[in-house]
Design a protein around this motif. Structure first.
Motif, PDB file in Angstrom:
ATOM      1  N   LEU A  14      -0.987  10.585   4.041  1.00 42.89           N
ATOM      2  CA  LEU A  14      -0.343   9.370   3.540  1.00 42.89           C
ATOM      3  C   LEU A  14      -0.535   8.234   4.538  1.00 42.89           C
ATOM      4  CD1 LEU A  14       1.527   8.019   1.408  1.00 42.89           C
ATOM      5  CD2 LEU A  14       3.454   8.768   2.820  1.00 42.89           C
TER       6      LEU A  14
ATOM      7  N   ALA B  81       1.109   4.146  -2.965  1.00 49.61           N
ATOM      8  CA  ALA B  81       1.004   5.592  -2.732  1.00 49.61           C
ATOM      9  C   ALA B  81       2.187   6.317  -3.357  1.00 49.61           C
ATOM     10  CB  ALA B  81       0.923   5.872  -1.234  1.00 49.61           C
TER      11      ALA B  81
ATOM     12  N   ALA C 165      -4.078   6.944   4.505  1.00 46.85           N
ATOM     13  CA  ALA C 165      -4.395   6.159   3.309  1.00 46.85           C
ATOM     14  C   ALA C 165      -3.714   4.798   3.304  1.00 46.85           C
ATOM     15  CB  ALA C 165      -3.982   6.946   2.064  1.00 46.85           C
ATOM     16  N   VAL C 166      -2.522   4.734   3.895  1.00 41.91           N
ATOM     17  CA  VAL C 166      -1.716   3.509   3.794  1.00 41.91           C
ATOM     18  C   VAL C 166      -1.943   2.567   4.962  1.00 41.91           C
ATOM     19  CG1 VAL C 166       0.667   2.628   3.809  1.00 41.91           C
ATOM     20  CG2 VAL C 166       0.057   4.562   2.355  1.00 41.91           C
TER      21      VAL C 166
ATOM     22  N   ASP D 131       1.786   6.405  -7.154  1.00 41.23           N
ATOM     23  CA  ASP D 131       0.786   7.383  -7.589  1.00 41.23           C
ATOM     24  C   ASP D 131       1.336   8.804  -7.535  1.00 41.23           C
ATOM     25  OD1 ASP D 131      -1.028   5.366  -8.067  1.00 41.23           O
ATOM     26  OD2 ASP D 131      -2.055   5.595  -6.136  1.00 41.23           O
TER      27      ASP D 131
ATOM     28  N   ARG E 279       0.831  -1.219   0.000  1.00 42.57           N
ATOM     29  CA  ARG E 279       0.000   0.000   0.000  1.00 42.57           C
ATOM     30  C   ARG E 279       0.862   1.263   0.000  1.00 42.57           C
ATOM     31  NH1 ARG E 279      -4.068  -2.695   4.022  1.00 42.57           N
ATOM     32  NH2 ARG E 279      -2.878  -1.585   5.593  1.00 42.57           N
ATOM     33  N   LEU E 280       1.993   1.220   0.691  1.00 41.72           N
ATOM     34  CA  LEU E 280       2.905   2.370   0.667  1.00 41.72           C
ATOM     35  C   LEU E 280       3.553   2.497  -0.707  1.00 41.72           C
ATOM     36  CD1 LEU E 280       4.206   4.703   2.212  1.00 41.72           C
ATOM     37  CD2 LEU E 280       5.994   3.108   2.962  1.00 41.72           C
TER      38      LEU E 280
END
Length: 198
Positions: free
Chosen positions: A91, A50, A94-95, A53, A46-47
Protein backbone atom coordinates in the motif's frame (compact mmCIF):
# COMPACT_ATOMS: atom_id res chain seq x y z
CA UNK A 1 -34.99 11.37 7.05
CA UNK A 2 -35.61 10.51 3.42
CA UNK A 3 -31.97 10.13 2.29
CA UNK A 4 -31.74 8.01 -0.86
CA UNK A 5 -28.85 5.52 -0.58
CA UNK A 6 -27.56 3.02 -3.11
CA UNK A 7 -24.57 0.69 -3.44
CA UNK A 8 -21.71 2.29 -5.36
CA UNK A 9 -20.59 0.65 -8.59
CA UNK A 10 -17.24 0.55 -10.33
CA UNK A 11 -18.26 3.58 -12.42
CA UNK A 12 -18.70 5.55 -9.18
CA UNK A 13 -15.03 5.08 -8.29
CA UNK A 14 -13.75 8.54 -9.25
CA UNK A 15 -16.68 10.26 -7.54
CA UNK A 16 -16.05 8.27 -4.34
CA UNK A 17 -12.32 9.01 -4.38
CA UNK A 18 -12.95 12.74 -4.87
CA UNK A 19 -15.58 12.77 -2.15
CA UNK A 20 -13.31 11.03 0.37
CA UNK A 21 -10.42 13.29 -0.55
CA UNK A 22 -12.49 16.42 0.12
CA UNK A 23 -14.10 15.01 3.26
CA UNK A 24 -10.80 14.05 4.93
CA UNK A 25 -8.55 16.96 3.98
CA UNK A 26 -9.00 18.51 7.44
CA UNK A 27 -9.23 15.25 9.40
CA UNK A 28 -6.61 14.95 12.18
CA UNK A 29 -5.49 11.48 11.09
CA UNK A 30 -5.15 12.52 7.43
CA UNK A 31 -3.17 15.52 8.65
CA UNK A 32 -0.87 13.17 10.54
CA UNK A 33 -0.38 10.78 7.59
CA UNK A 34 0.17 13.68 5.17
CA UNK A 35 1.56 16.62 7.18
CA UNK A 36 1.46 19.98 5.44
CA UNK A 37 -1.47 21.39 3.51
CA UNK A 38 0.14 21.36 0.06
CA UNK A 39 1.54 17.84 0.49
CA UNK A 40 -1.86 16.59 1.63
CA UNK A 41 -3.67 18.36 -1.20
CA UNK A 42 -1.45 16.74 -3.84
CA UNK A 43 -1.00 13.25 -2.34
CA UNK A 44 -3.93 12.35 -0.06
CA UNK A 45 -6.22 11.35 -2.93
CA UNK A 46 -3.93 8.41 -3.78
CA UNK A 47 -4.61 6.81 -0.38
CA UNK A 48 -8.34 7.40 -0.78
CA UNK A 49 -8.15 5.74 -4.21
CA UNK A 50 -6.38 2.70 -2.72
CA UNK A 51 -9.00 2.40 0.04
CA UNK A 52 -11.82 2.75 -2.50
CA UNK A 53 -10.36 0.00 -4.67
CA UNK A 54 -9.98 -2.37 -1.71
CA UNK A 55 -13.58 -1.90 -0.61
CA UNK A 56 -15.02 -2.01 -4.13
CA UNK A 57 -13.30 -5.41 -4.50
CA UNK A 58 -13.97 -6.91 -1.08
CA UNK A 59 -16.70 -4.91 0.64
CA UNK A 60 -19.51 -2.49 0.05
CA UNK A 61 -19.63 1.24 -0.53
CA UNK A 62 -22.94 2.92 0.19
CA UNK A 63 -23.37 6.32 -1.44
CA UNK A 64 -26.15 8.86 -1.22
CA UNK A 65 -28.01 9.30 -4.49
CA UNK A 66 -26.80 12.90 -4.77
CA UNK A 67 -23.16 11.80 -4.30
CA UNK A 68 -22.66 14.00 -1.23
CA UNK A 69 -21.70 11.22 1.19
CA UNK A 70 -20.44 7.64 1.21
CA UNK A 71 -19.54 4.89 3.67
CA UNK A 72 -17.03 2.08 3.15
CA UNK A 73 -17.92 -1.21 4.87
CA UNK A 74 -16.21 -4.58 5.12
CA UNK A 75 -17.80 -7.75 6.46
CA UNK A 76 -15.29 -9.38 8.83
CA UNK A 77 -15.76 -13.10 9.55
CA UNK A 78 -15.30 -14.54 13.03
CA UNK A 79 -12.20 -16.39 11.93
CA UNK A 80 -10.61 -13.39 10.25
CA UNK A 81 -7.21 -14.29 8.86
CA UNK A 82 -4.05 -12.54 9.98
CA UNK A 83 -3.28 -9.29 8.23
CA UNK A 84 -1.01 -9.68 5.24
CA UNK A 85 2.11 -7.92 6.47
CA UNK A 86 3.33 -7.42 2.92
CA UNK A 87 0.04 -5.70 2.10
CA UNK A 88 0.84 -2.66 4.22
CA UNK A 89 4.21 -2.24 2.51
CA UNK A 90 2.55 -2.67 -0.90
CA UNK A 91 0.00 0.00 0.00
CA UNK A 92 2.79 2.41 0.93
CA UNK A 93 4.66 1.61 -2.29
CA UNK A 94 1.56 2.27 -4.38
CA UNK A 95 0.46 5.43 -2.57
CA UNK A 96 3.54 7.30 -1.38
CA UNK A 97 6.74 5.21 -1.10
CA UNK A 98 8.71 7.73 0.96
CA UNK A 99 5.94 8.12 3.57
CA UNK A 100 6.26 5.45 6.28
CA UNK A 101 3.06 6.69 7.93
CA UNK A 102 0.95 5.26 5.08
CA UNK A 103 2.17 1.80 6.11
CA UNK A 104 2.17 2.52 9.85
CA UNK A 105 -1.47 3.62 10.03
CA UNK A 106 -2.52 0.28 8.51
CA UNK A 107 -0.39 -1.72 10.93
CA UNK A 108 -1.57 0.23 13.98
CA UNK A 109 -5.28 0.03 13.21
CA UNK A 110 -4.98 -3.67 12.31
CA UNK A 111 -3.31 -4.20 15.68
CA UNK A 112 -6.36 -2.96 17.61
CA UNK A 113 -9.03 -4.51 15.39
CA UNK A 114 -11.13 -7.01 17.38
CA UNK A 115 -11.22 -10.65 16.36
CA UNK A 116 -13.23 -13.73 17.24
CA UNK A 117 -16.68 -12.45 16.24
CA UNK A 118 -18.12 -11.73 12.85
CA UNK A 119 -18.93 -8.04 12.47
CA UNK A 120 -19.42 -5.19 10.05
CA UNK A 121 -16.45 -2.83 9.90
CA UNK A 122 -17.04 0.80 9.00
CA UNK A 123 -13.67 1.55 7.44
CA UNK A 124 -14.51 5.17 6.75
CA UNK A 125 -17.38 7.50 6.07
CA UNK A 126 -17.09 10.77 4.21
CA UNK A 127 -19.46 13.69 3.74
CA UNK A 128 -18.64 16.49 1.36
CA UNK A 129 -17.74 19.56 3.46
CA UNK A 130 -20.47 21.57 1.72
CA UNK A 131 -23.08 19.04 2.93
CA UNK A 132 -21.90 18.32 6.48
CA UNK A 133 -24.28 18.80 9.37
CA UNK A 134 -27.35 17.64 7.41
CA UNK A 135 -27.60 14.12 8.81
CA UNK A 136 -26.16 12.32 5.77
CA UNK A 137 -23.51 10.51 7.79
CA UNK A 138 -26.07 9.39 10.34
CA UNK A 139 -28.35 8.11 7.58
CA UNK A 140 -25.53 6.12 5.97
CA UNK A 141 -24.49 4.48 9.24
CA UNK A 142 -28.07 3.74 10.31
CA UNK A 143 -28.69 2.15 6.90
CA UNK A 144 -26.21 -0.63 7.75
CA UNK A 145 -26.92 -0.74 11.49
CA UNK A 146 -30.54 -1.66 10.72
CA UNK A 147 -29.25 -4.70 8.86
CA UNK A 148 -26.81 -5.47 11.70
CA UNK A 149 -29.67 -5.40 14.20
CA UNK A 150 -31.84 -7.60 12.01
CA UNK A 151 -29.02 -10.13 11.49
CA UNK A 152 -27.65 -9.99 15.04
CA UNK A 153 -24.28 -8.63 13.92
CA UNK A 154 -22.10 -6.22 15.88
CA UNK A 155 -20.33 -3.32 14.18
CA UNK A 156 -16.87 -1.81 14.65
CA UNK A 157 -15.03 1.35 13.63
CA UNK A 158 -12.21 3.68 14.62
CA UNK A 159 -13.29 7.27 15.23
CA UNK A 160 -10.67 9.73 14.01
CA UNK A 161 -11.92 12.84 15.79
CA UNK A 162 -14.04 13.89 18.75
CA UNK A 163 -16.96 15.02 16.58
CA UNK A 164 -17.31 11.67 14.84
CA UNK A 165 -16.83 9.86 18.15
CA UNK A 166 -19.83 11.73 19.58
CA UNK A 167 -21.92 10.82 16.51
CA UNK A 168 -21.08 7.14 16.86
CA UNK A 169 -21.87 7.21 20.57
CA UNK A 170 -25.33 8.55 19.73
CA UNK A 171 -25.74 5.58 17.37
CA UNK A 172 -24.95 3.07 20.12
CA UNK A 173 -21.20 2.55 19.72
CA UNK A 174 -19.00 2.50 22.82
CA UNK A 175 -15.25 3.01 23.09
CA UNK A 176 -13.45 -0.31 23.48
CA UNK A 177 -10.25 -0.17 25.50
CA UNK A 178 -7.65 2.54 25.27
CA UNK A 179 -7.51 5.04 22.45
CA UNK A 180 -4.83 4.48 19.84
CA UNK A 181 -2.29 7.29 20.13
CA UNK A 182 -0.56 7.79 16.79
CA UNK A 183 3.15 8.57 17.30
CA UNK A 184 3.41 12.35 17.75
CA UNK A 185 -0.14 12.54 16.45
CA UNK A 186 -3.85 12.44 17.26
CA UNK A 187 -5.92 9.80 18.99
CA UNK A 188 -8.15 7.23 17.33
CA UNK A 189 -10.92 5.56 19.32
CA UNK A 190 -11.82 1.91 18.64
CA UNK A 191 -15.60 1.64 18.98
CA UNK A 192 -17.91 -1.38 19.10
CA UNK A 193 -21.68 -1.69 18.86
CA UNK A 194 -23.63 -4.76 19.85
CA UNK A 195 -26.75 -5.41 17.76
CA UNK A 196 -29.87 -3.81 19.21
CA UNK A 197 -33.17 -5.55 19.74
CA UNK A 198 -31.76 -8.99 19.01
Amino acid sequence: MGVAIRVAREDDREAVVGLLDRAFQDDPVSGWVFPGEEYRRTTHHRLMAAFTDIVLADGRIDITEDGAACALWLSVPAEAHEEDEAGFAQLREAVDPANERVELIGRLTAGIHPSGRAHEYLWMIGVDPAHQGRGLGTALVEHVLERCDRDGLPAYLEASNARSRALYERLGFTVQGAALALPDGPLMWPMWREPHGA
